[in-house]
Write a protein that holds these residues in place. Structure first.
Motif, PDB file in Angstrom:
ATOM      1  N   ASP A  35       0.810  -1.218   0.000  1.00 50.94           N
ATOM      2  CA  ASP A  35       0.000   0.000   0.000  1.00 50.94           C
ATOM      3  C   ASP A  35       0.844   1.269   0.000  1.00 50.94           C
ATOM      4  O   ASP A  35       0.306   2.363   0.158  1.00 50.94           O
ATOM      5  CB  ASP A  35      -0.925   0.023   1.228  1.00 50.94           C
ATOM      6  CG  ASP A  35      -1.969  -1.082   1.169  1.00 50.94           C
ATOM      7  OD1 ASP A  35      -2.381  -1.443   0.066  1.00 50.94           O
ATOM      8  OD2 ASP A  35      -2.357  -1.582   2.244  1.00 50.94           O
ATOM      9  N   GLN A  36       2.122   1.117  -0.173  1.00 52.98           N
ATOM     10  CA  GLN A  36       3.032   2.259  -0.061  1.00 52.98           C
ATOM     11  C   GLN A  36       3.266   2.918  -1.421  1.00 52.98           C
ATOM     12  O   GLN A  36       3.342   2.250  -2.437  1.00 52.98           O
ATOM     13  CB  GLN A  36       4.368   1.789   0.513  1.00 52.98           C
ATOM     14  CG  GLN A  36       5.344   2.902   0.802  1.00 52.98           C
ATOM     15  CD  GLN A  36       6.607   2.363   1.474  1.00 52.98           C
ATOM     16  OE1 GLN A  36       6.677   1.227   1.895  1.00 52.98           O
ATOM     17  NE2 GLN A  36       7.610   3.218   1.556  1.00 52.98           N
ATOM     18  N   THR A  37       3.353   4.227  -1.400  1.00 53.27           N
ATOM     19  CA  THR A  37       3.758   4.958  -2.592  1.00 53.27           C
ATOM     20  C   THR A  37       5.057   5.688  -2.287  1.00 53.27           C
ATOM     21  O   THR A  37       5.392   5.947  -1.134  1.00 53.27           O
ATOM     22  CB  THR A  37       2.692   5.988  -3.035  1.00 53.27           C
ATOM     23  OG1 THR A  37       2.515   6.951  -2.004  1.00 53.27           O
ATOM     24  CG2 THR A  37       1.382   5.316  -3.391  1.00 53.27           C
ATOM     25  N   ILE A  38       5.772   5.986  -3.354  1.00 51.04           N
ATOM     26  CA  ILE A  38       7.035   6.703  -3.230  1.00 51.04           C
ATOM     27  C   ILE A  38       6.911   7.990  -4.026  1.00 51.04           C
ATOM     28  O   ILE A  38       6.606   7.955  -5.225  1.00 51.04           O
ATOM     29  CB  ILE A  38       8.205   5.850  -3.743  1.00 51.04           C
ATOM     30  CG1 ILE A  38       8.335   4.596  -2.864  1.00 51.04           C
ATOM     31  CG2 ILE A  38       9.502   6.654  -3.758  1.00 51.04           C
ATOM     32  CD1 ILE A  38       9.361   3.607  -3.326  1.00 51.04           C
ATOM     33  N   PRO A  39       7.134   9.135  -3.377  1.00 51.51           N
ATOM     34  CA  PRO A  39       7.019  10.408  -4.090  1.00 51.51           C
ATOM     35  C   PRO A  39       8.257  10.671  -4.955  1.00 51.51           C
ATOM     36  O   PRO A  39       9.385  10.494  -4.511  1.00 51.51           O
ATOM     37  CB  PRO A  39       6.903  11.437  -2.963  1.00 51.51           C
ATOM     38  CG  PRO A  39       7.586  10.808  -1.795  1.00 51.51           C
ATOM     39  CD  PRO A  39       7.410   9.326  -1.950  1.00 51.51           C
ATOM     40  N   LEU A  40       8.011  11.051  -6.201  1.00 51.72           N
ATOM     41  CA  LEU A  40       9.093  11.468  -7.091  1.00 51.72           C
ATOM     42  C   LEU A  40       8.857  12.920  -7.474  1.00 51.72           C
ATOM     43  O   LEU A  40       7.740  13.304  -7.827  1.00 51.72           O
ATOM     44  CB  LEU A  40       9.151  10.615  -8.359  1.00 51.72           C
ATOM     45  CG  LEU A  40       9.522   9.138  -8.220  1.00 51.72           C
ATOM     46  CD1 LEU A  40       9.632   8.500  -9.603  1.00 51.72           C
ATOM     47  CD2 LEU A  40      10.799   8.942  -7.440  1.00 51.72           C
ATOM     48  N   SER A  41       9.915  13.701  -7.425  1.00 47.73           N
ATOM     49  CA  SER A  41       9.834  15.111  -7.801  1.00 47.73           C
ATOM     50  C   SER A  41       9.768  15.229  -9.323  1.00 47.73           C
ATOM     51  O   SER A  41      10.052  14.267 -10.056  1.00 47.73           O
ATOM     52  CB  SER A  41      11.069  15.850  -7.285  1.00 47.73           C
ATOM     53  OG  SER A  41      12.219  15.407  -7.992  1.00 47.73           O
ATOM     54  N   ALA A  42       9.442  16.410  -9.792  1.00 50.14           N
ATOM     55  CA  ALA A  42       9.403  16.661 -11.244  1.00 50.14           C
ATOM     56  C   ALA A  42      10.777  16.397 -11.857  1.00 50.14           C
ATOM     57  O   ALA A  42      10.871  15.807 -12.949  1.00 50.14           O
ATOM     58  CB  ALA A  42       8.959  18.094 -11.514  1.00 50.14           C
ATOM     59  N   ASP A  43      11.850  16.782 -11.168  1.00 48.65           N
ATOM     60  CA  ASP A  43      13.203  16.536 -11.685  1.00 48.65           C
ATOM     61  C   ASP A  43      13.500  15.046 -11.770  1.00 48.65           C
ATOM     62  O   ASP A  43      14.131  14.590 -12.729  1.00 48.65           O
ATOM     63  CB  ASP A  43      14.256  17.232 -10.811  1.00 48.65           C
ATOM     64  CG  ASP A  43      14.276  18.739 -10.991  1.00 48.65           C
ATOM     65  OD1 ASP A  43      13.719  19.239 -11.997  1.00 48.65           O
ATOM     66  OD2 ASP A  43      14.854  19.426 -10.121  1.00 48.65           O
TER      67      ASP A  43
END
Length: 153
Positions: A60-68
């Motif tokens: 159920d985990q997500t990993i945030p990725l920046s626009a860069d």
């Protein structure tokens, strides 16, 4: 805590590596309905529909990725992330920790070559390692599959 930060960094690195290897897309098929097609040239012996971070409890985990970070991906995976995952108010895109293949379910659309062995370009990998690592049917390319070519088992 440092251990948690190291684990998060490893999960993110695994995800970015997995996203960078995305190589298939869905499209209308001349064989039957929708099919799975090579989005880039795929060498022989490549595992398709791979996931990552399966050994941790990340369902159920997500990993945030920046626009860069998204923009640093190869063009096809970058397009997939941008098409399927909207950014939040801070510009971060939250991607399932196991990658996009599970979210998109692309393997369900792979068509059969209907006995035309000359057209078959993937096969099921039934090795214990493959099934144990991924927890589902694993396919590998049996020959080079050119960009735009339909994947057939």
């Amino acid at each position: 805590d440092c251990e948690s930060e190291d684990e998060d960094k490893t999960l993110k690195q695994n995800l970015i590596r997995q996203l960078s290897m995305m190589n298939v897309r869905l499209a209308p098929s001349n064989i039957d309905g929708i099919g799975v097609f090579a989005a880039v040239d795929i060498p022989e012996g490549i595992t398709l529909f791979s996931t990552c971070n399966c050994n941790q409890d990340t369902s159920d985990q997500t990993i945030p990725l920046s626009a860069d970070e998204v923009d640093s991906l190869p063009s096809f995976p970058q397009k997939m992330v941008k098409n399927f995952l909207l950014p939040d108010d801070s510009g971060m895109r939250h991607i399932p920790a196991t990658g996009l293949h599970g979210l998109l379910g692309q393997s369900m659309y792979m068509n059969s070559s209907y006995g035309l062995a000359s057209r078959t370009n993937v096969a099921q990998d039934t090795s214990v390692d493959a099934v144990g690592s991924y927890g589902y049917t694993v396919f590998k390319t049996t020959k080079v599959v050119l960009e735009g070519e339909e994947l057939l088992w």
